[in-house]
Design an enzyme around this catalytic site. Structure first.
Site, short mmCIF file in Angstrom:
data_model
loop_
_atom_site.label_atom_id
_atom_site.label_comp_id
_atom_site.label_asym_id
_atom_site.label_seq_id
_atom_site.Cartn_x
_atom_site.Cartn_y
_atom_site.Cartn_z
N GLU A 23 -32.90 8.58 16.83
CA GLU A 23 -34.08 9.19 17.46
C GLU A 23 -34.05 10.73 17.43
O GLU A 23 -34.07 11.39 18.46
CB GLU A 23 -34.23 8.66 18.88
N GLU A 40 -32.69 -1.72 16.53
CA GLU A 40 -32.79 -2.13 17.92
C GLU A 40 -33.95 -3.12 18.02
O GLU A 40 -35.01 -2.91 17.42
CB GLU A 40 -33.05 -0.95 18.86
#
Length: 1026
Positions: free
Chosen positions: A463, A539
């Site tokens: 991220e 994820e």
């Protein structure tokens, strides 16, 4: 070591190295694979303790200051009068200094890179030790810090040694010129914040200190500095090459040789010896301080997560006479990783990643993980059919990789980079002034961990958007280590900086067309034109609290579409921390419980297991979905079962099929069959004839491993399934003669009496307010409609007290008034029937004077003393779907045991019941509730046909829960330890219950089929004396 001017402490701090992203270290030694410097080759082969290493863990001196400038200069040379003691490794916040902070995206400090606050908590550590005299006479003595958060300065005997940052990789310094005979003192000043903190914005607790081990390592003057191991397999995987690159500090390359031996246990497999130096590299010649050699291995046992065969390589540095100077050693797994034909392959087989994300977290020790804790995680993962782990989101303790090598887990090793809180996220990744800071976190990770067979993928971080820095580092890895693919999710999960499409929280069938970074459904993504890469979710299935609904849909897709190669559940363990109450008891804390601001509350608790590693019910769902054996009921006459092994590399040589046929939950037939399936093999087995029995008839099968393994005990269960079988036609049972119920109308209630039982209905509400058995009251509250649940984290979404998410289920229910409904009786009618008494009620449920639900009930009490209850509920148009259509009441009795025929034994919900089995179960009352730290709806069991609890026996087709806590208390309580047992016991009986969702927890994620979208619902129950 470069000589440093003798600056005072304040002069050194005035340079503010911690706010310069171009400077990440002073005098730190280059990164390398872990070294031990054995002086005996047999000790290296046996992985015995090396006398060249000395662990410095233990009690250190510690002083705490609110900023580095507050530290007196005198501390460098001696402890201060107020010095305390602190364990190393530890996080100082868990010893009463400062406070841990939990945030997800938002930086815990004002976002002004590279500057950090002047109020910068500072921990000053010191340790005195004696150095072995032999170490002072020759060679090099290094000090190694395996993990320090976030930046630190180091002194030895008052002399400045160096500076380092990057919390998750080792910092190593040469102390040789500063050590003295007798007592030595090292001093370490640790800063909580540095410019590197802007690269460490992971979703986790922000804590500080020396949280991994500190050690000394003594190397000879002529020494091995680094070892690179690479394995190459032949096209048919029948032979291999072991390639070794050794880098050395040498005075005369011609006077030294390198010898490599490869061992399998005590058997020598291969060996080779050669002098140092490489072939000519370019017009300037060759390397004299390194050498490359290769060993040919025939028929090697290949490494994989199913059969993690390891060899031991010993790399020995010899002098001209062949005398050992020192040896290094490492475990070697022969395996080949590649992306080819659009698939991620290991040893030629396409992998199916059964993965989880894992933070290094312990409820009592914070970010300190010891070997028993690591092994416990690995065993739990393996026992629940996980074969892979992503090191989210930083390189782990070096021991973790050795254990994954040995036990067998595929690893994604991830750089310690996350800039989630930047706007935009890629701001620093596209800033050349930050290139060095990014680069060192990636390159040093590769240099430390490259020799581990378990690492099958490198990750550039998490991220942080997508910038030119990512492209450059992708290229560096592919050049330095072409043996592994690289993945990176930032910038849309499918940039040129990734060999794998690796999105997070992409749905199976639904697109999320976000601007700039659309998140397509996983089925659509692999079908996009020109897309040839495999897709592995970095994820997915956000396991926050009571979650993981719809998990089986992902696994249906993974098995149906080969390029969908699995993913990593978020995440492994809840990240709560233990706190002590004033009375000495302990409780589990989450964000905000330490006065930490800002904080993201309970968002740190997303685990498949609790922080103490006890399982969430969702863990069983993951185990069942990921199991390595698939079953198919091929025929019922005779009963024939098909079994397919999904093991890619191992024969089922330790598996036994156990089967049983149950009638109303009781076994009527069964057997055991030894399985002997090759990898990816299939077999059909005839189990027997179908019993001619009426009623609930089920086939249950399971595969167990009779013998214990390295990661499981004997008789460990690895897979299971079940089917309802065709039952013989059943005839209605003849009514048993009994006493005719009698109706006794009274002014405030209506009472029905039958053979020692009395049912009392309120004339104002129409509700059953009491049921007496032998004059003993059974109810503490009426049997009443229930349409709500204590909100799950998935129901709450991103709503907070000062920021409401209008789309969250909890907010929609709140706006619709579901939590403040008032009852209005519309009709109450009694009838005397030939075989009993009937009471009909019609009840409106209103919010703000407007009807929300209309409930019609028919209670029919017969001669057998049964109460047949039929419920019909209408939902007003334009309202949100309710959480449930059911009933609840507070029972007077608290029985110790609960018995039911239905799905169990663990908690299950309509969209999370793959792992639940239909049988007859019995559990203590307390075991029915799931102790989520953040209280919420829990403990439901569905598919129930019968329930017996105390003096109650209920039949039908329903969901139930029994709890000492009401929905209202669960809804209004912030922590589990604040719940108080209420009088009696709360019973809920649901005809219908919506799913829990779980694709993520910040948007509505319950699939359409598990929402209560109809406008009318009917269900039926039979209540009798137990």
């Amino acid at each position: 070591m470069a000589k440093t001017d003798p600056l005072t402490l304040q002069q050194l701090l005035a340079q503010r190295h911690w706010e310069n992203p171009a400077l990440t270290q002073l005098n730190r030694l280059p990164a390398h694979t872990p070294l031990a410097s054995w002086r005996n080759a047999d000790a290296a082969r046996g992985d015995l303790a090396s006398p060249s290493q000395r662990l410095l863990d233990g009690e250190w001196g510690f002083s705490y200051f609110d900023r580095p400038q507050a530290v007196p200069d005198a501390w460098i040379n001696g402890d201060l009068p107020q010095v305390g003691r602190l364990s190393v490794p530890s996080n100082w916040q868990l010893s009463g200094y400062d406070a841990p902070i939990y945030t997800n995206v938002q930086y815990p400090i004002p976002t002004d890179p590279p500057r950090v606050p002047d109020d910068n908590p500072t921990g000053c550590y010191s340790l005195t030790f004696h150095c072995q005299p032999a170490w002072l006479q020759s060679g090099q003595t290094r000090i190694i810090f395996d993990g320090v958060n976030s930046a630190f300065y180091l002194w030895c005997n008052g002399e400045f040694i160096g500076y380092s940052q990057d919390s998750r990789l080792p910092a190593e310094f040469d102390l040789s010129q500063r050590l003295l005979e007798g007592e030595n003192r090292i001093a370490v000043m640790v800063l909580r914040w540095c410019d590197g903190s802007y690269l460490e914005d992971q979703d986790m607790w922000r804590m500080s200190g020396i949280f991994r081990s500190v050690s000394l390592l003594h190397k000879p003057h002529v020494r091995l500095d680094d070892i690179h191991i690479d394995t190459r397999l032949s096209p048919e995987y029948r032979s291999a090459q072991l390639r070794v690159l050794a880098l050395c500090s040498l005075t005369d390359a011609s006077a030294y040789q390198l010898k490599v031996t490869l061992w399998r246990d005590d058997t020598l497999i291969a060996q080779h010896q050669q002098p140092f130096g490489t072939p000519v590299v370019d017009e300037r010649g060759r390397y004299l301080d390194r050498t490359r050699l290769s060993l040919q291995i025939d028929q090697p046992l290949l490494w994989n997560a199913e059969t993690p065969h390891l060899y031991r390589a010993v790399i020995a540095l010899l002098d001209a006479d062949g005398t050992l100077i020192e040896a290094e050693a490492c475990d070697v797994g022969f395996r080949q990783v590649e992306v080819s034909g659009g698939l991620l392959k290991l040893n030629g087989k396409a992998l199916l990643i059964r993965g989880t994300n894992r933070h290094e977290h312990h409820p009592d020790r914070g970010q300190v993980m010891d070997e028993p804790a690591m092994i416990a995680d690995i065993l739990l993962m393996k026992q629940h059919n996980f074969n892979a782990v992503r090191c989210s989101h930083y390189p782990n303790h070096p021991l973790w990789y050795r254990l994954c090598d040995r036990y067998g887990l595929y690893v994604v090793d991830e750089a310690n980079i996350e800039t989630h809180g930047m706007q935009p996220m890629n701001r620093l990744a596209d800033d050349p002034s930050w290139f060095s800071a990014f680069s060192e976190r990636v390159t040093r990770m590769v240099q430390r961990d490259r020799n581990h067979a378990c690492i099958i993928i490198w990750s550039l971080g998490n991220e942080s958007g997508h910038g030119s820095t990512h492209d450059a580092l992708y290229g560096w890895i592919k050049s330095d280590d072409p043996s592994r693919p690289v993945q990176y999710e930032g910038g849309g999960a499918d940039t040129a900086a990734s060999d794998i499409i690796c999105p997070m929280y992409a749905r199976v069938d639904r697109d999320q067309p976000f601007e700039a970074v659309p998140k397509w459904s996983i089925k659509k993504w692999i079908a996009l034109p020109e897309e040839t890469r495999p897709l592995i979710l970095c994820e997915y299935a956000h396991a926050m609290g009571n979650s993981l609904g719809g998990f089986s849909r992902y696994w249906q897709a993974f098995r149906q579409y080969p390029p969908l190669q699995g993913g990593f559940v978020w995440d492994w363990a809840d990240q709560n921390l233990t706190r002590q109450a004033a009375d000495g008891s302990s409780w589990q804390a989450y964000g905000g419980d330490f006065g930490d601001m800002p904080n993201d509350r309970q968002f740190c608790m997303n685990g498949l297991v609790f922080a103490d590693r006890s399982p969430h019910p969702a863990l069983f769902e993951a185990k069942r979905a990921q199991q390595f054996f698939q079953f198919q009921l091929e025929n019922t006459s005779p009963i024939t079962l098909g079994i397919t092994s999904e093991y890619l590399f191992r024969h089922s040589d330790n598996e036994r099929l156990c089967w049983r046929i149950e009638h109303h939950g009781e076994q009527v037939a069964g057997g055991q069959i030894t399985l002997n399936l090759p990898p990816e093999g299939t077999v059909s087995l005839m189990l027997g004839e179908l019993p001619s029995l009426a009623g609930e008839l089920w086939l249950r099968v399971e595969v167990i491993q009779p013998a214990a393994t390295a990661w499981s005990p004997a008789n460990h269960r690895v897979a299971w399934d079940g089917w309802q079988l065709p039952a013989a036609l059943s005839l209605p049972k003849p009514d048993v003669p009994g006493e005719q119920p009698r109706l006794h109308p009274q002014s405030q209630l209506i009472e029905v009496v039958q053979a020692g039982q009395r049912w009392q209905f309120c004339r104002q509400s129409g509700e059953l307010i009491q049921w007496l058995q032998a004059d003993k009251p059974q109810l503490l509250s009426p049997l009443r409609d229930l349409f709500v649940r204590a909100p799950l984290d998935n129901d709450i979404g991103i709503s907070e007290a000062n920021r409401i998410d209008p789309h969250a289920w909890a907010e929609r229910w709140q706006r619709a008034g579901y939590y403040r409904l008032e009852s209005q009786l519309l009709r109450l009618q009694t009838d005397i029937l030939n075989d009993g008494v009937q009471i009909r009620s019609e009840q409106a449920w209103l919010a703000d004077g407007e009807p929300r639900f209309l409930s019609r009930k028919c209670y029919r009490i017969n001669r057998q003393g049964e109460m047949l209850l039929e419920v019909e509920v209408d939902i007003a148009a334009g309202l949100p779907e309710p959480a449930r259509i059911g009933l609840h009441c507070q029972l007077a009795e608290v029985a110790e045991e609960v018995c039911w025929l239905g799905l169990g034994p663990h908690e299950n919900y309509p969209d999370r019941r793959l792992a639940a089995e239909f049988s007859r179960w019995q559990l203590p009352l307390g075991a029915l509730s799931t102790p989520y730290v953040f209280p919420c709806e829990n403990g439901l069991r569905g598919g129930t046909r019968e329930l017996t609890f105390g003096h109650w026996h209920i039949r039908g087709d329903f969901h139930f829960s029994l709890s000492r806590h009401s929905v209202e208390q669960l809804r209004k309580t912030s922590h589990r330890h604040l719940l108080r047992d209420e009088a009696g016991c709360w019973l809920t009986l649901d005809g219908f219950h919506m799913g829990v969702g779980g694709d993520d927890s910040w948007s509505p994620s319950v699939d359409e089929e598990f929402l209560l979208r109809a406008r009318q619902y009917r269900y039926r129950l039979i209540l009798t004396r137990g």
